[in-house]
Motif scaffolding. Structure first.
Motif, short mmCIF file in Angstrom:
data_model
loop_
_atom_site.label_atom_id
_atom_site.label_comp_id
_atom_site.label_asym_id
_atom_site.label_seq_id
_atom_site.Cartn_x
_atom_site.Cartn_y
_atom_site.Cartn_z
N HIS A 143 38.16 -23.41 27.24
CA HIS A 143 39.31 -23.74 26.29
C HIS A 143 39.86 -25.19 26.84
N GLU A 146 37.84 -28.19 26.09
CA GLU A 146 37.76 -28.41 24.60
C GLU A 146 39.17 -29.29 24.34
N LYS A 147 40.36 -28.73 25.25
CA LYS A 147 41.55 -29.45 24.64
C LYS A 147 41.72 -30.75 25.17
N LYS A 151 45.45 -32.40 28.39
CA LYS A 151 45.63 -30.98 28.92
C LYS A 151 45.36 -30.68 30.17
#
Length: 216
Positions: A143, A146-147, A151
């Motif tokens: 996650h 992917e951000k 992030k």
């Protein structure tokens, strides 16, 4: 680096194979046991990328050919009987098809001990690299990657602040916990930027050689 060596004295078995112990060059961690025939050994020496012979498929294969988990060869040793090889490599990703860094992850006779020479850093890096290549639903690492960069940078900043707060509060257990968080997020940042942990090790080693005090 290993191109001009004499392999004529290597003793292959009745099937024309020689066992190869594969070891992580930076940590000393044993990763896997494989086999080479003469052609696989020649390819390994010429390309400095590990090639092996698959006994089940009966063909030569380059480690990481499909998974991307390539093994860059740093050194090659032969034992005293000339019938076993030791290959020291830098592992890109994980060595085991089970997504463990090493195929020898199951301990039978002793408890798992913390690895020396920052081995746990390399193992964690391998997991993050694997999540980057093969995202898993529900994985925090997948996650985060992917951000994207912003992030990850935000998390690095947050964790660095948490380290400072823990240190100021004189809470040693919290400081250890937050430092581990910071290291994890820094490794994730390096993976996102395409920088291997070995580059950091090289920089630290360079500083150590420049002065007796690496922080001067």
């Amino acid at each position: 680096m290993i191109k001009n060596i004499n392999t004529s004295n290597i003793k292959y078995d009745q099937n024309g194979l020689v066992p190869v112990i594969v070891q992580e060059a930076n940590t000393g961690l044993v990763l896997m046991l494989a086999y080479m025939n003469e052609e696989a050994l020649t390819k390994t020496i010429q390309t400095e990328v590990a090639h092996y012979y698959s006994r089940s498929r009966q063909l030569i294969w380059m480690k990481g050919e499909t998974s991307g988990n390539i093994q860059q060869v740093k050194a090659l040793h032969v034992d005293c009987d000339q019938d076993t090889l030791l290959l020291k490599i830098v592992q890109d990703g994980v060595a085991c098809h089970t997504n463990h860094l090493s195929c020898f992850f199951e301990a039978w006779l002793e408890e798992r001990q913390p690895q020396g020479n920052l081995g746990i850093i390399r193992e964690l890096e391998a997991v993050i690299l694997n999540r980057n290549r093969h995202p898993i639903e529900g994985s925090y690492t997948s996650h985060l990657l992917e951000k994207g960069l912003d992030k990850i940078l935000k998390k690095v900043g947050e964790e660095a602040t948490e380290v400072v707060i823990a240190a100021k509060s004189q809470d040693q257990s919290e400081l250890v916990y937050e430092t581990a968080d910071l290291i994890y997020h820094m490794l994730t940042l390096l993976v996102k930027q395409g920088i291997p942990w070995s580059a950091v090790e090289t920089e630290l080693d360079k500083r150590r050689q420049m002065t007796a005090n690496p922080l001067e």
